[in-house]
Write a protein that holds these residues in place. Sequence first.
Motif, PDB file in Angstrom:
ATOM      1  N   GLU A 175       0.685  -1.351   0.221  1.00 52.07           N
ATOM      2  CA  GLU A 175      -0.164  -0.105   0.066  1.00 52.07           C
ATOM      3  C   GLU A 175       0.598   1.283   0.023  1.00 52.07           C
ATOM      4  O   GLU A 175       0.120   2.539  -0.112  1.00 52.07           O
ATOM      5  CB  GLU A 175      -1.034  -0.149   1.013  1.00 52.07           C
ATOM      6  N   ASP A 176       2.077   1.089   0.081  1.00 48.85           N
ATOM      7  CA  ASP A 176       3.163   2.079  -0.188  1.00 48.85           C
ATOM      8  C   ASP A 176       3.078   2.818  -1.653  1.00 48.85           C
ATOM      9  O   ASP A 176       2.882   1.772  -2.442  1.00 48.85           O
ATOM     10  CB  ASP A 176       4.444   1.945   0.360  1.00 48.85           C
ATOM     11  N   ALA A 177       3.479   3.896  -1.987  1.00 45.51           N
ATOM     12  CA  ALA A 177       3.698   4.289  -3.277  1.00 45.51           C
ATOM     13  C   ALA A 177       4.949   5.212  -3.217  1.00 45.51           C
ATOM     14  O   ALA A 177       5.175   5.948  -2.246  1.00 45.51           O
ATOM     15  CB  ALA A 177       2.272   5.101  -3.867  1.00 45.51           C
TER      16      ALA A 177
ATOM     17  N   ALA B 171       4.582   7.846   0.046  1.00 43.76           N
ATOM     18  CA  ALA B 171       3.079   7.659   0.361  1.00 43.76           C
ATOM     19  C   ALA B 171       2.801   6.347   1.237  1.00 43.76           C
ATOM     20  O   ALA B 171       3.274   5.331   0.442  1.00 43.76           O
ATOM     21  CB  ALA B 171       2.018   8.201  -0.404  1.00 43.76           C
ATOM     22  N   ASP B 172       2.222   6.432   2.285  1.00 40.97           N
ATOM     23  CA  ASP B 172       2.023   5.118   2.779  1.00 40.97           C
ATOM     24  C   ASP B 172       0.289   5.009   2.918  1.00 40.97           C
ATOM     25  O   ASP B 172      -0.267   5.746   3.724  1.00 40.97           O
ATOM     26  CB  ASP B 172       2.429   5.256   4.026  1.00 40.97           C
ATOM     27  N   GLY B 173      -0.547   4.190   2.057  1.00 38.74           N
ATOM     28  CA  GLY B 173      -1.670   4.042   2.124  1.00 38.74           C
ATOM     29  C   GLY B 173      -2.546   3.398   3.186  1.00 38.74           C
ATOM     30  O   GLY B 173      -1.921   2.579   3.855  1.00 38.74           O
TER      31      GLY B 173
ATOM     32  N   SER C  55       8.783   5.050   4.702  1.00 42.04           N
ATOM     33  CA  SER C  55       7.273   4.892   5.529  1.00 42.04           C
ATOM     34  C   SER C  55       7.716   4.051   6.770  1.00 42.04           C
ATOM     35  O   SER C  55       8.949   3.708   7.011  1.00 42.04           O
ATOM     36  CB  SER C  55       6.719   4.010   4.576  1.00 42.04           C
ATOM     37  N   ASP C  56       6.644   4.171   7.466  1.00 43.92           N
ATOM     38  CA  ASP C  56       6.792   3.241   8.974  1.00 43.92           C
ATOM     39  C   ASP C  56       7.199   2.018   8.945  1.00 43.92           C
ATOM     40  O   ASP C  56       7.633   1.217  10.185  1.00 43.92           O
ATOM     41  CB  ASP C  56       5.612   3.676   9.724  1.00 43.92           C
ATOM     42  N   GLY C  57       7.066   1.392   7.821  1.00 46.30           N
ATOM     43  CA  GLY C  57       7.407  -0.115   7.808  1.00 46.30           C
ATOM     44  C   GLY C  57       8.872  -0.303   7.904  1.00 46.30           C
ATOM     45  O   GLY C  57       9.324  -1.203   8.208  1.00 46.30           O
ATOM     46  N   LEU C  58       9.768   1.065   7.687  1.00 44.09           N
ATOM     47  CA  LEU C  58      11.149   0.898   8.055  1.00 44.09           C
ATOM     48  C   LEU C  58      11.332   1.097   9.490  1.00 44.09           C
ATOM     49  O   LEU C  58      12.109   0.413  10.303  1.00 44.09           O
ATOM     50  CB  LEU C  58      11.811   1.814   7.222  1.00 44.09           C
TER      51      LEU C  58
ATOM     52  N   GLU D 247       7.037  -6.739   9.083  1.00 41.64           N
ATOM     53  CA  GLU D 247       5.654  -6.596   9.586  1.00 41.64           C
ATOM     54  C   GLU D 247       4.722  -5.783   8.452  1.00 41.64           C
ATOM     55  O   GLU D 247       3.537  -6.101   8.583  1.00 41.64           O
ATOM     56  CB  GLU D 247       5.540  -6.417  10.961  1.00 41.64           C
ATOM     57  N   ASP D 248       5.355  -4.835   7.838  1.00 45.03           N
ATOM     58  CA  ASP D 248       4.422  -3.768   6.987  1.00 45.03           C
ATOM     59  C   ASP D 248       5.432  -3.692   5.616  1.00 45.03           C
ATOM     60  O   ASP D 248       6.397  -3.980   5.716  1.00 45.03           O
ATOM     61  CB  ASP D 248       4.552  -2.651   8.008  1.00 45.03           C
ATOM     62  N   ASN D 249       4.693  -2.879   4.864  1.00 48.06           N
ATOM     63  CA  ASN D 249       5.237  -2.667   3.488  1.00 48.06           C
ATOM     64  C   ASN D 249       6.607  -1.538   4.075  1.00 48.06           C
ATOM     65  O   ASN D 249       6.398  -0.792   4.813  1.00 48.06           O
ATOM     66  CB  ASN D 249       4.256  -1.670   2.714  1.00 48.06           C
TER      67      ASN D 249
HETATM   68 CA    CA Z   1       2.871   1.457   6.712  1.00 51.45          CA
END
Ligand code: CA
Length: 254
Positions: free
Chosen positions: A19-21, A34-36, A202-205, A242-244
């Motif tokens: 969901e990241d772009a 962007a993190d959708g 994004s917060d996935g990092l 755990e996240d994109n």
């Molecule tokens: Ca995220």
Amino acid sequence: MKITCEARSDVGRKRKGNEDALFLNPGQKLYVVADGMGGHAAGEVASRVAVDAINEFVTLTGGNEEITWPFGLDDSISYEGNRLKTAIRHANRRVLEATRESAEYEGMATTVAAVLVDGTTANLAHVGDSRIYLWSGGAISQLTSDHSWVNEQIQSGVISPEQARNHPLRNVVTRALGGRSDLLVDIQSRRMDPGEVLLLCSDGLTTMIGDEEIARILGEAEGDVARAATALVQEANDRGGEDNITVVLLKFEE
Ligand code: CA
């Protein structure tokens, strides 16, 4: 100033979709993450609509054409700062419009972290918990302050940054595109020196690895931003993914 850009976006280890772009427009010197958020893959739509709309406005104002500024001009910031800020507010409108197109898109939203460079000046903007870091002289500093529930708790001294990383509400953002029509955008500008690097992510990092880890990886890459970008994503995945995960590295050179 010459800019070397390297970007990666990875689905991670747990999520089905990304969901990241990310959007890179070297011609305009525009770089966006962007993190959708939203069900039924609507997060993917929100982040894509946002980055496309930001690019659209920045490109439109990059030429000599007379254009209408939908929110007027803010005389406390530069022209380039206005381009970026307005592009994000324009994108907010686009995301809001898109939420009305289909029942599945209701409630979708996205964060944004964006950089627009003009000569030696980097204009930095963000909404939500996507971040921009500066790597300079062997150390990193976070240039943005998350619009998130946990960050508000940290600022009020209720929880520590360490507790925030594992907090069940760590994904709750308090500002996003697609939320309100009168979106507030944090904007700042910074004069860049040769050798400095900007990291958009994004917060996935940042929920997987801490600032010290990011600094270690950037240091070990010895200025090779391609290597650093790959290593950052790899480390986030090694810690659980755990996240994109999306990263953009911009290296400034003479
Ligand atoms: Ca995220």
